[in-house]
Design an enzyme around this catalytic site. Sequence first.
Site, PDB file in Angstrom:
ATOM      1  N   ARG A 130       0.855  -1.203   0.000  1.00 23.62           N
ATOM      2  CA  ARG A 130       0.000   0.000   0.000  1.00 23.62           C
ATOM      3  C   ARG A 130       0.879   1.237   0.000  1.00 23.62           C
ATOM      4  O   ARG A 130       0.665   2.179  -0.742  1.00 23.62           O
ATOM      5  CB  ARG A 130      -0.952   0.010   1.216  1.00 23.62           C
ATOM      6  CG  ARG A 130      -1.639   1.373   1.376  1.00 23.62           C
ATOM      7  CD  ARG A 130      -2.832   1.387   2.325  1.00 23.62           C
ATOM      8  NE  ARG A 130      -2.711   0.546   3.487  1.00 23.62           N
ATOM      9  CZ  ARG A 130      -1.881   0.766   4.516  1.00 23.62           C
ATOM     10  NH1 ARG A 130      -1.108   1.833   4.541  1.00 23.62           N
ATOM     11  NH2 ARG A 130      -1.836  -0.077   5.525  1.00 23.62           N
ATOM     12  N   ASP A 133      -8.460  17.846 -14.900  1.00 17.26           N
ATOM     13  CA  ASP A 133      -8.739  16.475 -15.352  1.00 17.26           C
ATOM     14  C   ASP A 133      -8.306  16.408 -16.816  1.00 17.26           C
ATOM     15  O   ASP A 133      -8.939  16.972 -17.696  1.00 17.26           O
ATOM     16  CB  ASP A 133     -10.240  16.183 -15.187  1.00 17.26           C
ATOM     17  CG  ASP A 133     -10.623  14.755 -15.581  1.00 17.26           C
ATOM     18  OD1 ASP A 133      -9.878  14.140 -16.372  1.00 17.26           O
ATOM     19  OD2 ASP A 133     -11.671  14.272 -15.125  1.00 17.26           O
ATOM     20  N   TYR A 136     -17.675  15.636 -15.837  1.00 13.99           N
ATOM     21  CA  TYR A 136     -17.873  14.190 -15.889  1.00 13.99           C
ATOM     22  C   TYR A 136     -18.867  13.785 -14.787  1.00 13.99           C
ATOM     23  O   TYR A 136     -18.712  14.190 -13.620  1.00 13.99           O
ATOM     24  CB  TYR A 136     -16.527  13.478 -15.698  1.00 13.99           C
ATOM     25  CG  TYR A 136     -16.651  11.979 -15.618  1.00 13.99           C
ATOM     26  CD1 TYR A 136     -16.936  11.230 -16.759  1.00 13.99           C
ATOM     27  CD2 TYR A 136     -16.527  11.312 -14.405  1.00 13.99           C
ATOM     28  CE1 TYR A 136     -17.075   9.857 -16.683  1.00 13.99           C
ATOM     29  CE2 TYR A 136     -16.657   9.934 -14.325  1.00 13.99           C
ATOM     30  CZ  TYR A 136     -16.933   9.214 -15.473  1.00 13.99           C
ATOM     31  OH  TYR A 136     -17.076   7.863 -15.389  1.00 13.99           O
ATOM     32  N   LYS A 146      -8.870   5.220 -19.550  1.00 16.29           N
ATOM     33  CA  LYS A 146      -9.174   5.662 -20.904  1.00 16.29           C
ATOM     34  C   LYS A 146      -7.920   5.594 -21.793  1.00 16.29           C
ATOM     35  O   LYS A 146      -7.434   4.515 -22.039  1.00 16.29           O
ATOM     36  CB  LYS A 146      -9.802   7.059 -20.849  1.00 16.29           C
ATOM     37  CG  LYS A 146     -10.847   7.240 -19.714  1.00 16.29           C
ATOM     38  CD  LYS A 146     -12.095   6.423 -19.917  1.00 16.29           C
ATOM     39  CE  LYS A 146     -13.014   6.365 -18.693  1.00 16.29           C
ATOM     40  NZ  LYS A 146     -13.387   7.620 -18.079  1.00 16.29           N
TER      41      LYS A 146
HETATM   42  C1  LIG Z   1     -13.896   8.070 -16.812  1.00 14.62           C
HETATM   43  C2  LIG Z   1     -13.611   9.433 -16.340  1.00 14.62           C
HETATM   44  C3  LIG Z   1     -13.408   9.718 -14.973  1.00 14.62           C
HETATM   45  C4  LIG Z   1     -13.556   8.650 -13.899  1.00 14.62           C
HETATM   46  O1  LIG Z   1     -12.581   7.680 -14.013  1.00 14.62           O
HETATM   47  P1  LIG Z   1     -12.805   6.136 -13.565  1.00 14.62           P
HETATM   48  O2  LIG Z   1     -11.515   5.507 -13.923  1.00 14.62           O
HETATM   49  O3  LIG Z   1     -13.988   5.633 -14.334  1.00 14.62           O
HETATM   50  O4  LIG Z   1     -13.076   6.161 -12.098  1.00 14.62           O
HETATM   51  C5  LIG Z   1     -13.107  11.029 -14.614  1.00 14.62           C
HETATM   52  N1  LIG Z   1     -13.030  12.002 -15.541  1.00 14.62           N
HETATM   53  C6  LIG Z   1     -13.221  11.775 -16.857  1.00 14.62           C
HETATM   54  C7  LIG Z   1     -13.114  12.896 -17.813  1.00 14.62           C
HETATM   55  C8  LIG Z   1     -13.523  10.488 -17.300  1.00 14.62           C
HETATM   56  O5  LIG Z   1     -13.729  10.275 -18.602  1.00 14.62           O
END
Ligand SMILES: *Cc1c(COP(=O)(O)O)cnc(C)c1O
Length: 379
Positions: free
Chosen positions: A46, A170, A98, A195
Amino acid sequence: MKFGTKVIHAALSPDEATGAVMTPIYQTSTFAQSEVGKHKGFEYSRTGNPTRKALEDNIAALENGIFGAAFGSGLAAIDCVIKMLKPGDEVISTNDLYGGSYRLFTTIFEQYGIQFHFVPMDDLDAVEACLNKRTKLIWVETPTNPTMQIIDIKGMAKISKKYNVILAVDNTFATPYLQRPLDLGADIVMHSATKYLGGHSDVVMGILVVRDADIAKEMYRIQNSSGAICGPMDSFLVLRGIKTLHLRMKAHCENGRKIAHYLENHPKVDNVYWPGLTTHKNHTIAKDQMDDFGGMISFSLKDDKEHTAINVLNRFKLFSLAESLGGVESLVGHPASMTHAAIPKAERIKSGVVDSLIRLSVGVEDAEDLIADLEQALR
Ligand SMILES: *Cc1c(COP(=O)(O)O)cnc(C)c1O
């Protein structure tokens, strides 16, 4: 080192014990100590794991930061950022956020006394008007989902510095291949590595990168204390994904460009949202802060009825109907009934998410085949 070399080599070297070229998957929870308090840099997974550390150091280098931290999901990474705040603190965020981030902010952290304001962030004055002594964080997402609004990171950084507020971006849609927010003045970069960074739709993960030593210390304290880390196998998969990030992003951008232009000239298509189009309302900012425009495209139909869009969606053969984005395979979605179903209809339509809006995550297949699939689905 340039970007294509960094994705493969930055902060990485062959395994010291064996010479293995690929970072080994250290599938272990604990590490033997030779004497009390004497270890080789790792004690418990961890707190730190060599596979995860390799990934964290690599992505930190790609974002030109000093410290990276990887988590079990993108939302776990955002959770860590908000845990740096205290009751009474306020956050300003985009109104085109999001959905999962919106849910985390409003249904979890508002209960702990943190207040969130959602404003249209392509209007910098609207952000400044919302600032007060309690504001501690500005949370930016750019490009936004699904209408691909572009927020001026440099402009936002000027405001955050003037008021001594942390600026977090983000960067999931752009990746460091297209945009490096820390270079533009942001303090924290966040990724859903699920992603484009992972890139193969086979892992869920989140990442944070920072450039300030004090924020890094606090971030690590929370990562270790709350424990929302990712495992060694997932760390390996994302490290492997990143090695081809530049190749994949180049192909996503090329396909995105071809498909955006194809859609722009299609008689049944109304609006096309892709920041590379000169008709996009934030194209100038996109051109300034991004190196290219990515593979995320949304478009609406002239016949703006939900069932027309659903008929089109059901006809796709190559594009898979699915949530998520950023993988090598092309995906298609219907924001009004999928990702944005929880938003009241009037509010949804005001932000451009009309009933016929269709979102594409353009993969890296041959563009001719993708366009042929769009052609038969729209016919
Ligand atoms: C998918 C996504 C998230 C969340 O991420 P997870 O890996 O699904 O928890 C946050 N911001 C954006 C822009 C996303 O596309």
